[in-house]
Every structure is written in structure tokens, then in C-alpha cells.
Design an enzyme around this catalytic site. Sequence first.
Site, PDB file in Angstrom:
ATOM      1  N   TYR A 139      15.894 -25.007 -33.079  1.00 31.33           N
ATOM      2  CA  TYR A 139      14.771 -25.648 -33.572  1.00 31.33           C
ATOM      3  C   TYR A 139      13.688 -24.356 -33.783  1.00 31.33           C
ATOM      4  O   TYR A 139      13.604 -24.100 -35.233  1.00 31.33           O
ATOM      5  CB  TYR A 139      13.341 -26.481 -32.278  1.00 31.33           C
ATOM      6  CG  TYR A 139      12.653 -27.606 -32.956  1.00 31.33           C
ATOM      7  CD1 TYR A 139      13.242 -28.847 -33.604  1.00 31.33           C
ATOM      8  CD2 TYR A 139      11.569 -26.830 -33.928  1.00 31.33           C
ATOM      9  CE1 TYR A 139      12.578 -29.327 -34.613  1.00 31.33           C
ATOM     10  CE2 TYR A 139      10.674 -27.892 -34.483  1.00 31.33           C
ATOM     11  CZ  TYR A 139      11.226 -28.881 -35.083  1.00 31.33           C
ATOM     12  OH  TYR A 139      10.512 -29.596 -36.116  1.00 31.33           O
TER      13      TYR A 139
ATOM     14  N   SER B  36       7.415 -26.433 -39.731  1.00 31.72           N
ATOM     15  CA  SER B  36       6.964 -27.225 -38.751  1.00 31.72           C
ATOM     16  C   SER B  36       6.336 -25.606 -38.271  1.00 31.72           C
ATOM     17  O   SER B  36       6.177 -24.769 -38.329  1.00 31.72           O
ATOM     18  CB  SER B  36       8.151 -27.304 -37.888  1.00 31.72           C
ATOM     19  OG  SER B  36       6.929 -27.460 -36.487  1.00 31.72           O
TER      20      SER B  36
END
Length: 250
Positions: free
Chosen positions: A145, A132
Site C-alpha cells: 500500500y 493517502s
Amino acid sequence: MTEQDLSARRALVTGGASGIGLACAREFASRGAHVIIADLNADAAEDAATAVGGESWAVDLSDTAALDDLHLDIDILVNNAGIQRVAPLPEFDPEAFRLILRLMLESPFLLIRAALPGMYERGWGRVINISSAHGLRASVFKSAYVAAKHGLEGLSKVTALEGAPHGVTSNCINPAYVRTPLVEKQIADQAKVHGIPESEVVEKIMLTESAVKRLVEADEVASLAGWLVSDKAGMVTGASYTIDGGWTAR
Ligand SMILES: NC(=O)c1ccc[n+]([C@@H]2O[C@H](COP(=O)([O-])OP(=O)(O)OC[C@H]3O[C@@H](n4cnc5c(N)ncnc54)[C@H](O)[C@@H]3O)[C@@H](O)[C@H]2O)c1
């Protein structure tokens, strides 16, 4: 076999029943690969497998102890399954933190570990880790995350170094916000939390850092994955490719 042809390849895509994973499964299958859809959602995995002419594996990849003795006979591994939890650090549920680390860092390690011996034997392999922009940058409230994605970056690089003598590459793809069911749902939630219309969420909340003011499409991520599994990408390893509309250029 042309360089685009994947008809001799077996590909495993985690979280392949939805969003980015499903787009990758379609890309590989359209080029002839046999695709295994590994997903928590058994029905959706079965539907996706039927759609791409592959097979499904209903599995909870956060149950990492069950993956210790796994052996995988695959040529392509896409570590994609992921979830999000958002909370300030003092309030972040320790169990949610552990769940995200298990699903998004431990399970990629265990799947890579299970796949490498077969790839080494055949002298060819492709590991793609769907990281990401948050593998390279931090945002508030996303401690688990961001930590998991930063860890995945390191795991991918070590895989690249160890796999190189055996014809195995490992790379990360680093998208900004992608139009998937997960993000579509977040749009409604963000609209509620911020008290703004849904039509303004993408521009005002999600695209603040991106120079290109639109969401990434899942098939754009899949097209890069498709190139990374081609023979032409044999010298590309240990890399992290952003598809973030310029977010990390800042
Ligand atoms: N959508 C985005 O904006 C975006 C941006 C950057 C990175 N990513 C990453 O891309 C990946 C896929 O995201 P997406 O947006 O396509 O999500 P999605 O919700 O559309 O798909 C995720 C899939 O993972 C599966 N899954 C969830 N928990 C699982 C578990 N315990 N075991 C097995 N499967 C499980 C879900 O059932 C689902 O099919 C994630 O790793 C995410 O972090 C997404």
C-alpha cells in the site's frame, strides 16, 4: 457557466460505488457533471450511478492488460479504487503485492494515458489521485500500500508537468483514516486483534499520529476534490493536499 458549475463536464470516478469515490461522485453530480462510476462491484456501481443520475462501468481495474487500448472521453478523472493488505514483509504474499500495485498504480497510469488525449484536445482536464497519508509516510506491515501510494505521488507529478501546456492539472489528496465501509470493518477486526472494545480502536490504534482526534469524513475529501476541479484551481498542480488532522505535521 459559473466557476462551480460542472454541467459541461464528464467525470470518471474509480471505486465510485463506495466511500470516498461515492462522495466525490455525489459532489460532481450535484454540480451538474455527468458521472461514470467504475467499480468491481457491479450492483453497487449501478445503484450509485442511479443515485447520481450517471452511468456505471463494471470493471476489474486490477486486470490491467485489458486497459492497454482504452480511450476515455472524460474531463475529470478520479483515481480512487483501492484495497489494503496488512502483513510483515517476510510474510507478505507476492501475489497480494502485485495485485495492489496493478490496481493502485498501474491502472491509474493506464486511465490517465487513456484520458489525456481527449483532455489535450479540449484544452482542459482535471486528474485527482486519491493517495493517502501513506503516500507521504510509511507504516509497518503496509509495504504494498505504501509503495503503491508513493508511486502514485510520482505519477501525479509527471502528469502535472506533461499536462500543464494543455490545461490539465493533476493533484493528490492525502487523507488519514476516513470513515468508510472499509475502515468501519477494520474497526471490528482491530478490536479483535488487539483485544480492546471497538469504541477504543479509533483513538488508540487509528488516531495515534493525528492531532485532531477524529476520523476524516468522506464528504470532507469530496469537498477538496470539488475545489480541485473548479476553474479557480487552475494554478494548483503537482500538489499533494493532506486531510490528516495534522499527522504529517509531525
Ligand atoms: N478509508 C480510509 O481511511 C482511506 C485513507 C486514505 C486513503 N484512502 C484511499 O481512498 C480510496 C478509497 O477508499 P475507501 O475507504 O473509500 O474504500 P471503499 O472500500 O469504501 O471503496 C473502494 C471501492 O473500490 C472498489 N474496488 C476495489 N477493488 C476494485 C477493482 N479491482 N476494480 C474496480 N474497483 C475496485 C470497491 O468495490 C469499492 O467500491 C483508496 O484508494 C484508499 O487507499 C482511504
